[in-house]
Design a protein around this motif. Structure first.
Motif, mmCIF file in Angstrom:
data_model
loop_
_atom_site.group_PDB
_atom_site.id
_atom_site.type_symbol
_atom_site.label_atom_id
_atom_site.label_comp_id
_atom_site.label_asym_id
_atom_site.label_seq_id
_atom_site.Cartn_x
_atom_site.Cartn_y
_atom_site.Cartn_z
ATOM 1 N N ASP A 141 19.442 12.161 58.321
ATOM 2 C CA ASP A 141 20.476 11.546 57.029
ATOM 3 C C ASP A 141 19.556 10.578 56.636
ATOM 4 O O ASP A 141 19.796 9.930 55.313
ATOM 5 C CB ASP A 141 21.693 10.509 57.485
ATOM 6 C CG ASP A 141 22.575 11.889 58.503
ATOM 7 O OD1 ASP A 141 22.639 13.321 57.431
ATOM 8 O OD2 ASP A 141 23.734 11.876 58.491
ATOM 9 N N GLU A 182 13.675 10.501 44.251
ATOM 10 C CA GLU A 182 14.251 11.746 42.929
ATOM 11 C C GLU A 182 14.819 10.713 41.765
ATOM 12 O O GLU A 182 15.219 10.451 40.705
ATOM 13 C CB GLU A 182 14.969 12.386 43.538
ATOM 14 C CG GLU A 182 15.400 13.255 42.527
ATOM 15 C CD GLU A 182 14.809 13.976 42.156
ATOM 16 O OE1 GLU A 182 14.590 15.357 40.648
ATOM 17 O OE2 GLU A 182 13.312 14.574 42.422
ATOM 18 N N LEU A 183 16.146 9.748 42.278
ATOM 19 C CA LEU A 183 16.547 8.940 41.612
ATOM 20 C C LEU A 183 15.859 8.575 40.694
ATOM 21 O O LEU A 183 16.184 7.865 39.893
ATOM 22 C CB LEU A 183 17.520 7.979 42.338
ATOM 23 C CG LEU A 183 19.027 8.952 42.760
ATOM 24 C CD1 LEU A 183 19.914 7.974 43.389
ATOM 25 C CD2 LEU A 183 19.869 9.176 41.595
ATOM 26 N N ARG A 184 14.429 7.678 41.479
ATOM 27 C CA ARG A 184 13.432 6.987 41.111
ATOM 28 C C ARG A 184 12.998 7.265 40.097
ATOM 29 O O ARG A 184 12.395 6.643 38.481
ATOM 30 C CB ARG A 184 12.644 5.388 42.269
ATOM 31 C CG ARG A 184 11.979 5.001 41.424
ATOM 32 C CD ARG A 184 10.975 4.320 42.567
ATOM 33 N NE ARG A 184 9.968 3.593 41.907
ATOM 34 C CZ ARG A 184 10.087 2.325 41.567
ATOM 35 N NH1 ARG A 184 11.289 1.822 42.048
ATOM 36 N NH2 ARG A 184 8.988 1.911 40.211
ATOM 37 N N ARG A 185 12.548 8.666 39.996
ATOM 38 C CA ARG A 185 11.807 9.181 39.607
ATOM 39 C C ARG A 185 12.538 9.510 37.924
ATOM 40 O O ARG A 185 12.367 10.069 36.831
ATOM 41 C CB ARG A 185 10.957 11.065 40.388
ATOM 42 C CG ARG A 185 10.064 10.713 40.644
ATOM 43 C CD ARG A 185 9.831 12.609 41.846
ATOM 44 N NE ARG A 185 10.332 12.867 42.394
ATOM 45 C CZ ARG A 185 11.026 12.596 43.377
ATOM 46 N NH1 ARG A 185 10.094 11.634 44.354
ATOM 47 N NH2 ARG A 185 11.906 13.397 44.075
ATOM 48 N N CYS A 186 13.907 10.127 38.410
ATOM 49 C CA CYS A 186 14.707 10.453 36.762
ATOM 50 C C CYS A 186 15.268 9.496 36.574
ATOM 51 O O CYS A 186 14.875 9.230 34.764
ATOM 52 C CB CYS A 186 16.242 11.017 37.480
ATOM 53 S SG CYS A 186 16.357 12.589 38.293
ATOM 54 N N THR A 196 16.979 11.914 54.489
ATOM 55 C CA THR A 196 17.951 12.607 53.280
ATOM 56 C C THR A 196 17.916 11.315 52.227
ATOM 57 O O THR A 196 17.992 11.992 50.590
ATOM 58 C CB THR A 196 18.878 13.357 53.517
ATOM 59 O OG1 THR A 196 18.645 14.506 54.472
ATOM 60 C CG2 THR A 196 20.533 14.008 52.418
ATOM 61 N N ALA A 197 18.162 10.170 52.186
ATOM 62 C CA ALA A 197 18.726 9.489 51.044
ATOM 63 C C ALA A 197 17.115 8.534 50.814
ATOM 64 O O ALA A 197 17.508 8.466 49.470
ATOM 65 C CB ALA A 197 19.402 8.123 52.464
ATOM 66 N N GLU A 226 14.862 10.502 50.246
ATOM 67 C CA GLU A 226 14.716 11.189 49.096
ATOM 68 C C GLU A 226 15.323 11.286 47.961
ATOM 69 O O GLU A 226 15.018 11.512 47.110
ATOM 70 C CB GLU A 226 14.626 13.126 49.738
ATOM 71 C CG GLU A 226 13.428 13.196 50.804
ATOM 72 C CD GLU A 226 13.529 14.644 51.971
ATOM 73 O OE1 GLU A 226 14.393 15.548 50.997
ATOM 74 O OE2 GLU A 226 13.096 14.586 52.664
ATOM 75 N N GLU A 227 16.808 11.096 48.092
ATOM 76 C CA GLU A 227 17.266 11.107 47.199
ATOM 77 C C GLU A 227 16.972 10.093 45.738
ATOM 78 O O GLU A 227 17.135 9.966 45.024
ATOM 79 C CB GLU A 227 19.332 11.147 47.049
ATOM 80 C CG GLU A 227 19.178 12.266 47.705
ATOM 81 C CD GLU A 227 20.872 12.492 48.069
ATOM 82 O OE1 GLU A 227 21.614 11.318 48.456
ATOM 83 O OE2 GLU A 227 21.262 13.370 49.059
ATOM 84 N N PHE A 228 17.357 8.659 46.844
ATOM 85 C CA PHE A 228 16.541 7.661 45.726
ATOM 86 C C PHE A 228 15.212 7.965 45.459
ATOM 87 O O PHE A 228 15.372 7.699 44.276
ATOM 88 C CB PHE A 228 16.136 6.363 46.802
ATOM 89 C CG PHE A 228 17.511 5.420 47.731
ATOM 90 C CD1 PHE A 228 18.551 5.364 46.609
ATOM 91 C CD2 PHE A 228 17.708 5.587 48.452
ATOM 92 C CE1 PHE A 228 19.689 4.925 47.116
ATOM 93 C CE2 PHE A 228 19.028 4.737 49.233
ATOM 94 C CZ PHE A 228 19.930 5.010 48.258
#
Length: 83
Positions: free
Chosen positions: A4, A14-18, A7-8, A10-12
């Protein structure tokens, strides 16, 4: 490591890249707007100068009317004296 947590992370990431991509796009759009604003300012200044030149060069209507009246009077006097 906890799945978990990975996953968090990786999601952070991805959010930073976006967020970085979005900010870069916004920066580009702001630069384009600034460029267009500068061009519009130059165009407006040029247009104001052209309008001022046209206003300076035009003949006022009362002057044209007076010259036409004097011309008509001169023709009428010339015709009256010529007969």
């Amino acid at each position: 490591m906890d799945p978990d947590h990975l996953t968090a992370v990786e999601e952070f990431a991805e959010l930073r890249r976006c967020l970085d991509v979005g900010l870069a796009r916004i920066d580009g759009q702001l630069a384009l707007l600034a460029q267009r604003h500068g061009q519009i300012d130059r165009d407006l200044t040029d247009l104001a100068a052209r309008v001022a030149a046209l206003e300076h060069a035009k003949w006022p209507v009362p002057t044209v009317a007076a010259l036409t009246s004097v011309g008509a009077l001169a023709v009428a006097v010339w015709q009256a004296l010529g007969r």
